[in-house]
Write a protein that holds these residues in place. Structure first.
Motif, PDB file in Angstrom:
ATOM      1  N   THR A 247       1.010  -1.153  -0.029  1.00 24.43           N
ATOM      2  CA  THR A 247      -0.064  -0.105   0.094  1.00 24.43           C
ATOM      3  C   THR A 247       0.988   1.155   0.111  1.00 24.43           C
ATOM      4  O   THR A 247       1.871   1.171   0.535  1.00 24.43           O
ATOM      5  N   ASP A 248       0.558   2.199  -0.496  1.00 25.82           N
ATOM      6  CA  ASP A 248       1.141   3.601  -0.446  1.00 25.82           C
ATOM      7  C   ASP A 248       1.387   3.954   0.817  1.00 25.82           C
ATOM      8  O   ASP A 248       2.581   4.534   1.510  1.00 25.82           O
ATOM      9  N   GLY A 249       0.363   3.543   1.865  1.00 30.16           N
ATOM     10  CA  GLY A 249       0.566   3.855   3.190  1.00 30.16           C
ATOM     11  C   GLY A 249       1.862   3.374   3.799  1.00 30.16           C
ATOM     12  O   GLY A 249       2.290   4.068   4.952  1.00 30.16           O
ATOM     13  N   SER A 250       2.394   2.258   3.395  1.00 33.21           N
ATOM     14  CA  SER A 250       3.559   1.535   3.929  1.00 33.21           C
ATOM     15  C   SER A 250       4.711   2.589   3.549  1.00 33.21           C
ATOM     16  O   SER A 250       5.256   2.867   4.541  1.00 33.21           O
ATOM     17  N   GLN A 251       4.796   3.026   2.571  1.00 34.54           N
ATOM     18  CA  GLN A 251       5.965   3.797   1.953  1.00 34.54           C
ATOM     19  C   GLN A 251       5.807   5.154   2.568  1.00 34.54           C
ATOM     20  O   GLN A 251       6.813   5.776   3.229  1.00 34.54           O
ATOM     21  N   LEU A 252       4.697   5.708   2.725  1.00 29.72           N
ATOM     22  CA  LEU A 252       4.678   7.099   3.138  1.00 29.72           C
ATOM     23  C   LEU A 252       4.728   7.079   4.824  1.00 29.72           C
ATOM     24  O   LEU A 252       5.261   7.935   5.235  1.00 29.72           O
ATOM     25  N   SER A 253       4.281   5.920   5.488  1.00 32.58           N
ATOM     26  CA  SER A 253       4.587   6.031   6.746  1.00 32.58           C
ATOM     27  C   SER A 253       6.062   5.855   7.048  1.00 32.58           C
ATOM     28  O   SER A 253       6.495   6.596   8.195  1.00 32.58           O
ATOM     29  N   PHE A 254       7.018   5.268   6.064  1.00 29.08           N
ATOM     30  CA  PHE A 254       8.173   5.194   6.291  1.00 29.08           C
ATOM     31  C   PHE A 254       9.138   6.287   5.826  1.00 29.08           C
ATOM     32  O   PHE A 254       9.991   6.893   6.504  1.00 29.08           O
ATOM     33  N   MET A 255       8.121   7.083   5.321  1.00 32.44           N
ATOM     34  CA  MET A 255       8.840   8.694   4.950  1.00 32.44           C
ATOM     35  C   MET A 255       8.238   9.683   6.009  1.00 32.44           C
ATOM     36  O   MET A 255       8.470  10.949   5.568  1.00 32.44           O
ATOM     37  N   GLY A 256       7.672   9.194   6.956  1.00 32.42           N
ATOM     38  CA  GLY A 256       7.327  10.291   8.040  1.00 32.42           C
ATOM     39  C   GLY A 256       5.714  10.664   7.912  1.00 32.42           C
ATOM     40  O   GLY A 256       5.501  11.500   8.659  1.00 32.42           O
TER      41      GLY A 256
END
Length: 420
Positions: free
Chosen positions: A360-369
């Motif tokens: 999910t985009d949310g995974s990458q976004l979560s690790f991007m802050g």
């Protein structure tokens, strides 16, 4: 009340625009046609009254609904993607509206005898009496994730038209190329400026997800030795036979078709072989980080064992991490999940909190802050001709967005208790 016809008209106007992404392209967006919907969305966001509507050179769209309260409220966001999967064509989508679904087979395409049947897709029976939007059997529908876009735009429009509902500043984001794993690659988290966000990109009503697979891709290259078959004894090494040994040495029941829930897997998705060389392409998935690392190590050790057997570098393995389980980034701020859960409960349906068996985009976004759980968008059978979405599910998801906005403008103390 959110008007059903308005939702249907908005959704069908999106899905009839082809936005299929292309994994073989190096541009962003990966296909020129994604701009067609992107530009339409920019104009629509302006038309409904959002502010700071922007689109950058890569087609990432952002917009703002200003706060209508005088006290500080966390800035939150809602995000969806406008591309559709290259797994099945998204050109010339002809949505069909099934009013008051009776629980029986739906003929998607009489000429080609394509049937959407509850005998095979049992989830259909949950939606008896509701209005379904289906394909005509020759394309996907695009509810993944044009349902999510419909919900976000409709929720923002509803909040603008109903200013008595108090909310803080809300940011909206629409991205290209999520279906080929690049949706968050060029997302400007700092520009977005939200404390947290939600992707509207799940399936059935109630889904609320803050765990996803740890993911990697592996390319296994097997080298053989090609010799004229008439003179091959003791000389030829057929890389395809070695590849077969490699495949069969991995746990046979740890594949997608034998796993569920938090169970991980090895998935062989491509084979390209000849006597001289065979390439195997795998994806590796596991929710548990230790198990994930063990899976990668198993693939390397198996290659070493085969190389030792043949006394040559017959097998090489290259593994590249793709994304990680966002749970570790969400757990320190679990109030953002609690707010979504409360929103669903106040609207009268049960939250289905479960891990995502995918990315999910949310995974990458979560690790991007940008901590970013995922909320249902309502569709079923994504990426194929049997895709459908109940209109009532789109309406429920729209109501969840509105309710989250309302709850976030209230005292968050109860949601945050116990996080320390």
């Amino acid at each position: 009340m959110i008007e059903k016809k308005h939702i249907i008209d908005r959704f069908t106007s999106y899905v009839t625009i082809d936005t299929e992404s292309d994994p073989n392209s190096n541009t962003t967006p990966s296909t020129e046609k994604q701009w067609n919907l992107a530009n339409k969305l920019v104009e629509e966001l302006k038309q409904i009254g959002l502010e700071d509507v922007t689109i950058d050179e890569n087609a990432y769209i952002m917009a703002t609904l200003p706060s209508n309260v005088s006290y500080p409220v966390p800035v939150i966001g809602f995000i969806s993607h406008f591309d559709t999967s290259p797994d099945f064509t998204g050109a010339n989508v002809k949505p069909q509206i099934i009013e008051n679904y009776d629980g029986k087979d739906i003929v998607l395409n009489e000429e080609q005898n394509i049937i959407l049947s509850p005998d095979y897709f049992e989830d259909l029976l949950m939606y008896k009496g509701q209005t379904l939007i289906t394909t005509d059997g020759t394309t996907l529908l695009g509810a993944d994730d044009k349902a999510g876009i419909t919900e976000i735009v409709s929720a923002m429009e509803y909040l603008i038209n109903n200013p008595e509902i108090k909310h803080g500043k809300i940011r909206v984001g629409f991205t290209p190329d999520e279906e080929i794993g690049r949706g968050a690659h060029k997302f400007d988290v700092e520009k977005f400026g939200a404390e947290w966000a939600y992707t509207m990109d799940g399936s059935q009503v109630g889904e609320l997800e803050y765990e996803n697979f740890n993911a990697a891709g592996a390319v296994v290259t097997i080298k053989g030795k090609i010799v004229h078959p008439g003179y091959a004894k003791g000389k030829m090494i057929n890389s395809m036979y070695i590849a077969t040994d490699y495949i069969n040495s991995l746990p046979r029941l740890e594949t997608p078709e034998h796993t569920e829930g938090r169970e991980g897997f090895f998935h062989l998705h491509t084979i390209d072989g000849s006597v001289d060389e065979t390439k195997l392409q795998y994806i590796i998935r596991d929710h548990n980080k230790e198990h994930f690392e063990a899976r990668k190590e198993m693939m390397k050790e198996l290659a070493n064992d085969i190389n030792e057997q043949f006394q040559m570098e017959a097998v090489s393995v290259k593994i590249k991490d793709q994304y990680f389980n966002m749970r570790e980034k969400i757990e320190p701020v679990m109030h953002i999940v609690s707010i979504a859960k409360e929103a669903m409960e106040q609207l009268g349906f049960k939250p289905l909190i479960k891990p995502i068996r995918g990315g999910t985009d949310g995974s990458q976004l979560s690790f991007m802050g940008l901590p970013c759980p995922n909320i249902f968008a309502g569709g079923h059978n994504f990426h194929g001709r049997y895709e459908y979405v109940p209109v009532e599910s789109i309406i429920k998801a729209t109501e969840v967005i509105v309710k989250i906005a309302e709850l976030t403008a209230k005292d968050l103390t109860n949601y945050k208790s116990g996080e320390e």
